[in-house]
Design a protein around this motif. Structure first.
Motif, PDB file in Angstrom:
ATOM      1  N   MET A 207       0.838  -1.204   0.000  1.00  0.00           N
ATOM      2  CA  MET A 207       0.000   0.000   0.000  1.00  0.00           C
ATOM      3  C   MET A 207       0.879   1.263   0.000  1.00  0.00           C
ATOM      4  SD  MET A 207      -3.175  -0.512  -0.198  1.00  0.00           S
ATOM      5  CE  MET A 207      -3.174  -2.001  -1.125  1.00  0.00           C
ATOM      6  N   VAL A 208       1.950   1.236   0.794  1.00  0.00           N
ATOM      7  CA  VAL A 208       2.870   2.383   0.815  1.00  0.00           C
ATOM      8  C   VAL A 208       3.515   2.558  -0.546  1.00  0.00           C
ATOM      9  CG1 VAL A 208       5.054   3.195   1.793  1.00  0.00           C
ATOM     10  CG2 VAL A 208       3.278   2.303   3.298  1.00  0.00           C
ATOM     11  N   MET A 209       3.911   1.467  -1.191  1.00  0.00           N
ATOM     12  CA  MET A 209       4.543   1.542  -2.496  1.00  0.00           C
ATOM     13  C   MET A 209       3.572   2.097  -3.545  1.00  0.00           C
ATOM     14  SD  MET A 209       6.514  -1.455  -4.582  1.00  0.00           S
ATOM     15  CE  MET A 209       5.092  -2.160  -5.373  1.00  0.00           C
ATOM     16  N   ILE A 210       2.337   1.643  -3.516  1.00  0.00           N
ATOM     17  CA  ILE A 210       1.335   2.131  -4.478  1.00  0.00           C
ATOM     18  C   ILE A 210       1.086   3.614  -4.261  1.00  0.00           C
ATOM     19  CG2 ILE A 210      -1.111   1.985  -5.108  1.00  0.00           C
ATOM     20  CD1 ILE A 210      -0.865  -1.066  -4.596  1.00  0.00           C
ATOM     21  N   TYR A 211       0.966   4.038  -3.010  1.00  0.00           N
ATOM     22  CA  TYR A 211       0.710   5.445  -2.710  1.00  0.00           C
ATOM     23  C   TYR A 211       1.892   6.326  -3.144  1.00  0.00           C
ATOM     24  CZ  TYR A 211      -0.465   9.674  -0.165  1.00  0.00           C
ATOM     25  OH  TYR A 211      -0.750  10.962   0.163  1.00  0.00           O
ATOM     26  N   SER A 212       3.114   5.875  -2.871  1.00  0.00           N
ATOM     27  CA  SER A 212       4.276   6.669  -3.274  1.00  0.00           C
ATOM     28  C   SER A 212       4.381   6.751  -4.797  1.00  0.00           C
ATOM     29  CB  SER A 212       5.554   6.106  -2.675  1.00  0.00           C
ATOM     30  OG  SER A 212       5.828   4.834  -3.215  1.00  0.00           O
ATOM     31  N   ASN A 213       4.030   5.672  -5.483  1.00  0.00           N
ATOM     32  CA  ASN A 213       4.025   5.682  -6.951  1.00  0.00           C
ATOM     33  C   ASN A 213       2.991   6.680  -7.467  1.00  0.00           C
ATOM     34  OD1 ASN A 213       4.615   5.047  -9.557  1.00  0.00           O
ATOM     35  ND2 ASN A 213       3.542   3.103  -9.555  1.00  0.00           N
ATOM     36  N   HIS A 214       1.857   6.745  -6.802  1.00  0.00           N
ATOM     37  CA  HIS A 214       0.812   7.706  -7.167  1.00  0.00           C
ATOM     38  C   HIS A 214       1.329   9.137  -7.004  1.00  0.00           C
ATOM     39  CE1 HIS A 214      -3.166   9.443  -7.590  1.00  0.00           C
ATOM     40  NE2 HIS A 214      -3.014  10.045  -6.424  1.00  0.00           N
ATOM     41  N   LEU A 215       2.013   9.419  -5.903  1.00  0.00           N
ATOM     42  CA  LEU A 215       2.562  10.756  -5.673  1.00  0.00           C
ATOM     43  C   LEU A 215       3.621  11.115  -6.708  1.00  0.00           C
ATOM     44  CD1 LEU A 215       2.886  10.886  -1.783  1.00  0.00           C
ATOM     45  CD2 LEU A 215       1.172  11.977  -3.217  1.00  0.00           C
ATOM     46  N   VAL A 216       4.451  10.155  -7.063  1.00  0.00           N
ATOM     47  CA  VAL A 216       5.481  10.397  -8.076  1.00  0.00           C
ATOM     48  C   VAL A 216       4.823  10.710  -9.421  1.00  0.00           C
ATOM     49  CG1 VAL A 216       7.293   9.260  -9.419  1.00  0.00           C
ATOM     50  CG2 VAL A 216       7.290   9.085  -6.943  1.00  0.00           C
ATOM     51  N   GLY A 217       3.760   9.995  -9.752  1.00  0.00           N
ATOM     52  CA  GLY A 217       3.043  10.263 -11.004  1.00  0.00           C
ATOM     53  C   GLY A 217       2.490  11.674 -11.045  1.00  0.00           C
ATOM     54  N   LYS A 218       1.932  12.133  -9.916  1.00  0.00           N
ATOM     55  CA  LYS A 218       1.414  13.499  -9.855  1.00  0.00           C
ATOM     56  C   LYS A 218       2.530  14.516 -10.047  1.00  0.00           C
ATOM     57  CE  LYS A 218      -2.719  13.404  -7.004  1.00  0.00           C
ATOM     58  NZ  LYS A 218      -3.289  13.860  -5.731  1.00  0.00           N
ATOM     59  N   LYS A 219       3.668  14.275  -9.415  1.00  0.00           N
ATOM     60  CA  LYS A 219       4.781  15.216  -9.534  1.00  0.00           C
ATOM     61  C   LYS A 219       5.320  15.249 -10.967  1.00  0.00           C
ATOM     62  CE  LYS A 219       6.115  15.263  -4.809  1.00  0.00           C
ATOM     63  NZ  LYS A 219       6.472  16.430  -4.110  1.00  0.00           N
ATOM     64  N   ILE A 220       5.357  14.114 -11.636  1.00  0.00           N
ATOM     65  CA  ILE A 220       5.818  14.077 -13.024  1.00  0.00           C
ATOM     66  C   ILE A 220       4.877  14.880 -13.919  1.00  0.00           C
ATOM     67  CG2 ILE A 220       6.091  12.538 -15.021  1.00  0.00           C
ATOM     68  CD1 ILE A 220       7.304  10.498 -13.103  1.00  0.00           C
ATOM     69  N   GLU A 221       3.563  14.752 -13.680  1.00  0.00           N
ATOM     70  CA  GLU A 221       2.604  15.540 -14.456  1.00  0.00           C
ATOM     71  C   GLU A 221       2.818  17.025 -14.227  1.00  0.00           C
ATOM     72  OE1 GLU A 221      -1.312  14.246 -13.440  1.00  0.00           O
ATOM     73  OE2 GLU A 221      -1.050  12.272 -14.352  1.00  0.00           O
ATOM     74  N   ARG A 222       3.053  17.418 -12.990  1.00  0.00           N
ATOM     75  CA  ARG A 222       3.275  18.835 -12.665  1.00  0.00           C
ATOM     76  C   ARG A 222       4.552  19.341 -13.342  1.00  0.00           C
ATOM     77  NH1 ARG A 222       1.602  23.686 -12.032  1.00  0.00           N
ATOM     78  NH2 ARG A 222       2.652  24.871 -10.438  1.00  0.00           N
ATOM     79  N   VAL A 223       5.604  18.530 -13.348  1.00  0.00           N
ATOM     80  CA  VAL A 223       6.856  18.923 -13.997  1.00  0.00           C
ATOM     81  C   VAL A 223       6.635  19.115 -15.493  1.00  0.00           C
ATOM     82  CG1 VAL A 223       9.141  18.049 -14.652  1.00  0.00           C
ATOM     83  CG2 VAL A 223       8.410  17.945 -12.281  1.00  0.00           C
ATOM     84  N   ASN A 224       5.863  18.237 -16.115  1.00  0.00           N
ATOM     85  CA  ASN A 224       5.586  18.369 -17.550  1.00  0.00           C
ATOM     86  C   ASN A 224       4.792  19.644 -17.841  1.00  0.00           C
ATOM     87  OD1 ASN A 224       6.960  16.046 -18.263  1.00  0.00           O
ATOM     88  ND2 ASN A 224       5.152  14.752 -18.090  1.00  0.00           N
ATOM     89  N   GLU A 225       3.824  19.965 -16.969  1.00  0.00           N
ATOM     90  CA  GLU A 225       3.066  21.205 -17.146  1.00  0.00           C
ATOM     91  C   GLU A 225       3.985  22.416 -17.040  1.00  0.00           C
ATOM     92  OE1 GLU A 225       0.021  21.188 -14.191  1.00  0.00           O
ATOM     93  OE2 GLU A 225      -1.112  19.580 -15.156  1.00  0.00           O
ATOM     94  N   LEU A 226       4.882  22.389 -16.075  1.00  0.00           N
ATOM     95  CA  LEU A 226       5.809  23.513 -15.897  1.00  0.00           C
ATOM     96  C   LEU A 226       6.764  23.640 -17.081  1.00  0.00           C
ATOM     97  CD1 LEU A 226       6.592  23.251 -12.091  1.00  0.00           C
ATOM     98  CD2 LEU A 226       5.192  24.962 -13.241  1.00  0.00           C
ATOM     99  N   LYS A 227       7.188  22.498 -17.651  1.00  0.00           N
ATOM    100  CA  LYS A 227       8.050  22.547 -18.831  1.00  0.00           C
ATOM    101  C   LYS A 227       7.330  23.204 -20.005  1.00  0.00           C
ATOM    102  CE  LYS A 227      11.232  18.705 -18.111  1.00  0.00           C
ATOM    103  NZ  LYS A 227      11.634  17.379 -18.555  1.00  0.00           N
ATOM    104  N   GLU A 228       6.053  22.859 -20.186  1.00  0.00           N
ATOM    105  CA  GLU A 228       5.284  23.467 -21.270  1.00  0.00           C
ATOM    106  C   GLU A 228       5.144  24.971 -21.052  1.00  0.00           C
ATOM    107  OE1 GLU A 228       1.549  21.474 -21.625  1.00  0.00           O
ATOM    108  OE2 GLU A 228       2.463  19.564 -22.199  1.00  0.00           O
TER     109      GLU A 228
END
Length: 122
Positions: A44-65
Motif C-alpha cells: 500500500m505504501v509503495m502504491i501510494y508513493s508511486n501515485h505521488l510520483v506520477g502526480k509530480k511528473i505531471e506537474r513537472v511536464n506542465e511547468l516545462k510546457e
C-alpha cells in the motif's frame, strides 16, 4: 509442556479453495498473518508513493510546457524590440539627412512594348 502433535491429514489445496479464500484459514497460514499484513502494508505504501510520483511528473511536464511558452513569448518580444529600435535609428538617420517618410506608397509603372515597334532579327 510439550506440544501436542496433531496428526491431522493435510487437506490438499484446490483451485476452488484459492478462489473462495479458504486457504487463508489453514493452520500454516494463520501462523504467518503478521507477515502477510506487513507485506500488504508495504504494498500500500509503495502504491501510494508511486501515485505521488506520477502526480509530480505531471506537474513537472506542465511547468516545462509553460517555460517553453514563456521562452517563445520572450523571443518574440525581443525580436519586436530590436525591430522597433532599428526603425527608430533609421528615422533618426533620415532626419539628419533631411529625408521624410512617405505619406503614400510609390506607384508602380508598367511599360508594355508594342509588337509593331519591336525589331526582330531576320
Amino acid at each position: 509442556m510439550a506440544r501436542r502433535n496433531l496428526n491431522r491429514p493435510k487437506k490438499k489445496l484446490t483451485v476452488i479453495d484459492i478462489i473462495k479464500g479458504n486457504f487463508l484459514n489453514r493452520d500454516e497460514v494463520t501462523v504467518h498473518y503478521k507477515y502477510f499484513l506487513m507485506v500488504f502494508g508495504l504494498l500500500m505504501v509503495m502504491i501510494y508513493s508511486n501515485h505521488l510520483v506520477g502526480k509530480k511528473i505531471e506537474r513537472v511536464n506542465e511547468l516545462k510546457e509553460e517555460t517553453e511558452e514563456y521562452k517563445s513569448r520572450n523571443a518574440y518580444a525581443q525580436s519586436r524590440l530590436i525591430k522597433i529600435k532599428l526603425e527608430s535609428e533609421l528615422g533618426k538617420e533620415m532626419l539628419t539627412d533631411s529625408l521624410m517618410t512617405l505619406e503614400s506608397h510609390p506607384m508602380k509603372l508598367l511599360i508594355k512594348l508594342d509588337s509593331t515597334n519591336v525589331k526582330t532579327k531576320q
